[in-house]
Design a protein around this motif. Structure first.
Motif, PDB file in Angstrom:
ATOM      1  N   GLN A   1       0.838  -1.180   0.000  1.00  0.00           N
ATOM      2  CA  GLN A   1       0.000   0.000   0.000  1.00  0.00           C
ATOM      3  C   GLN A   1       0.878   1.236   0.000  1.00  0.00           C
ATOM      4  OE1 GLN A   1      -1.615   0.947   4.187  1.00  0.00           O
ATOM      5  NE2 GLN A   1      -1.557  -1.297   4.129  1.00  0.00           N
ATOM      6  N   ALA A   2       0.297   2.344  -0.397  1.00  0.00           N
ATOM      7  CA  ALA A   2       1.050   3.594  -0.462  1.00  0.00           C
ATOM      8  C   ALA A   2       1.462   4.041   0.928  1.00  0.00           C
ATOM      9  CB  ALA A   2       0.213   4.678  -1.133  1.00  0.00           C
ATOM     10  N   ALA A   3       2.600   4.752   0.996  1.00  0.00           N
ATOM     11  CA  ALA A   3       3.132   5.173   2.292  1.00  0.00           C
ATOM     12  C   ALA A   3       2.298   6.278   2.920  1.00  0.00           C
ATOM     13  CB  ALA A   3       4.581   5.631   2.131  1.00  0.00           C
ATOM     14  N   SER A   4       1.679   7.133   2.119  1.00  0.00           N
ATOM     15  CA  SER A   4       0.864   8.229   2.653  1.00  0.00           C
ATOM     16  C   SER A   4      -0.245   8.550   1.667  1.00  0.00           C
ATOM     17  CB  SER A   4       1.725   9.475   2.902  1.00  0.00           C
ATOM     18  OG  SER A   4       2.235   9.983   1.680  1.00  0.00           O
ATOM     19  N   GLU A   5      -1.226   9.301   2.142  1.00  0.00           N
ATOM     20  CA  GLU A   5      -2.344   9.669   1.278  1.00  0.00           C
ATOM     21  C   GLU A   5      -1.952  10.725   0.255  1.00  0.00           C
ATOM     22  OE1 GLU A   5      -5.767  10.727   3.485  1.00  0.00           O
ATOM     23  OE2 GLU A   5      -5.897   8.808   4.557  1.00  0.00           O
ATOM     24  N   LYS A   6      -0.840  11.423   0.453  1.00  0.00           N
ATOM     25  CA  LYS A   6      -0.352  12.399  -0.518  1.00  0.00           C
ATOM     26  C   LYS A   6       0.392  11.644  -1.608  1.00  0.00           C
ATOM     27  CE  LYS A   6       2.304  16.667  -1.019  1.00  0.00           C
ATOM     28  NZ  LYS A   6       3.154  17.683  -0.348  1.00  0.00           N
ATOM     29  N   ARG A   7      -0.144  11.624  -2.804  1.00  0.00           N
ATOM     30  CA  ARG A   7       0.369  10.799  -3.883  1.00  0.00           C
ATOM     31  C   ARG A   7       1.212  11.622  -4.850  1.00  0.00           C
ATOM     32  NH1 ARG A   7      -2.845   6.233  -3.633  1.00  0.00           N
ATOM     33  NH2 ARG A   7      -1.102   5.260  -4.742  1.00  0.00           N
ATOM     34  N   ARG A   8       2.280  10.995  -5.334  1.00  0.00           N
ATOM     35  CA  ARG A   8       3.128  11.637  -6.329  1.00  0.00           C
ATOM     36  C   ARG A   8       2.408  11.730  -7.664  1.00  0.00           C
ATOM     37  NH1 ARG A   8       8.657   8.604  -6.738  1.00  0.00           N
ATOM     38  NH2 ARG A   8       8.856  10.120  -8.429  1.00  0.00           N
ATOM     39  N   GLY A   9       2.625  12.857  -8.347  1.00  0.00           N
ATOM     40  CA  GLY A   9       2.030  13.037  -9.659  1.00  0.00           C
ATOM     41  C   GLY A   9       0.637  13.607  -9.637  1.00  0.00           C
ATOM     42  N   ARG A  10       0.080  13.861  -8.457  1.00  0.00           N
ATOM     43  CA  ARG A  10      -1.263  14.426  -8.358  1.00  0.00           C
ATOM     44  C   ARG A  10      -1.164  15.907  -8.025  1.00  0.00           C
ATOM     45  NH1 ARG A  10      -5.156  11.447  -4.302  1.00  0.00           N
ATOM     46  NH2 ARG A  10      -4.746   9.797  -5.815  1.00  0.00           N
ATOM     47  N   LEU A  11      -1.868  16.736  -8.775  1.00  0.00           N
ATOM     48  CA  LEU A  11      -1.824  18.187  -8.560  1.00  0.00           C
ATOM     49  C   LEU A  11      -2.731  18.552  -7.388  1.00  0.00           C
ATOM     50  CD1 LEU A  11      -0.924  20.998  -9.389  1.00  0.00           C
ATOM     51  CD2 LEU A  11      -2.820  21.067 -11.021  1.00  0.00           C
TER      52      LEU A  11
END
Length: 332
Positions: A298-308
């Protein structure tokens, strides 16, 4: 299809790449590769269509030339710059060499991984393929390089004919891989739906299983539909790829073998693996890895790379900085 295969190789390199160590990096790599390939191919075809007429004899099949199989070579010769054709040929040779090195890297790592899982046949072969020195599976690399030498063993036919046969066989093999990947994903997708339906997992595990969860590592719109399309399209191309061999008179045995030899080899390998592992208990011949959710991430945090994500409302300096940082993330 021969020119397009290989865009998924970054996933095979992730195990040895520090920059691809997490699921977010894999996600960004997948999307960047697709965007760049689509952009470069579209621009290349558009540029070629401006300088090479659609009724050129080398394109419509009325004439053939071993030395002018590329639309870019045709373009520079058509423009009265035959010397520039040598430059493009040099680029093609370098590209083919780098592609062969890249393919040997991936094939050797796949062979090494199969050996680690004891899926490479007898133990005396598996022990050697599992050997790894200084981080490099040298025996697997040597075995892969030895298989690549088969390209020089043909004693009949022109070089262009042998190249066509090899490229045809490689394309068919990659189509089999893509059809298998799509089928595996569809089985995995069904497993996720079943896990979410029963709900007998912890909250932390649910984040790895639920596609609507913000920590789910990677998804795209209509992903199951894309996988279905990819599997069906790959199977259709596999079955129809060798049709020209039947249309020639006399029947072209060389093209038929290069187009279809990979299919029986593929099924023989699957049957051999299933019989060796499960015997003739056909009830146990079911998908294995695609139904295993024990190693999901799963992703490390809810802030995702590549999302504006802009911090303020309106046109502010912080929003402008966030916008240019978003562009930089996608371009670098």
């Amino acid at each position: 299809m021969f020119s397009y295969v290989g865009v998924d190789i970054f996933a095979a390199t992730a195990a040895e790449s520090r920059s691809l160590a997490d699921s977010e990096s894999i996600k960004m790599a997948a999307r960047k590769i697709n965007l760049r390939i689509i952009t470069l191919y579209s621009l290349a075809v558009l540029t070629a269509s401006f300088v090479v007429p659609y009724d050129h004899p080398f394109i419509n099949g009325s004439e053939t030339s071993v030395r002018a199989r590329s639309v870019f070579v045709i373009a520079v010769v058509q423009a009265g710059l035959p010397t520039a054709a040598h430059f493009f040929n040099a680029v093609f040779v370098f590209s083919a060499f780098s592609c062969s090195v890249n393919s040997m890297y991936v094939a050797s790592r796949v062979l090494h991984t199969l050996a680690l899982r004891r899926q490479t046949g007898p133990d005396f072969i598996t022990r050697r393929l599992r050997a790894c020195r200084s981080g490099v599976p040298r025996k697997s690399v040597m075995a892969t390089a030895a298989m690549m030498m088969l390209g020089y063993m043909s004693r009949s036919g022109a070089p262009g004919t042998r190249l066509t046969g090899l490229s045809n066989n490689c394309t068919v093999s990659c189509l089999i891989v893509y059809a298998t990947i799509c089928a595996t994903y569809l089985s995995f997708y069904q497993t996720l739906q079943s896990a979410k339906l029963y709900g007998n997992v912890s909250e932390a595990q649910a984040a790895s299983y639920d596609r609507n969860n913000s920590l789910y590592p990677y998804k795209s719109h209509g992903q199951w539909l894309k996988a279905s399309y990819g599997m069906i399209a790959s199977i259709i191309l596999l079955l129809l790829n060798g049709v020209p061999a039947f249309l020639e008179n006399p029947f072209n045995v060389r093209n038929f073998i290069s187009a279809y030899i990979s299919l029986p080899v593929y099924f023989i390998l699957i049957l051999g693996y299933k019989i060796r592992k499960h015997g003739f208990r056909f009830s146990t011949w079911v998908p294995e890895r695609s139904q295993d959710l024990s190693n999901t991430v799963q992703a490390a945090s809810e802030k995702r790379r590549g999302r504006l994500e802009v911090p303020d409302d309106g046109f502010t300096k912080a929003n402008l900085v966030a916008f240019f940082h978003w562009i930089w993330v996608w371009m670098k």
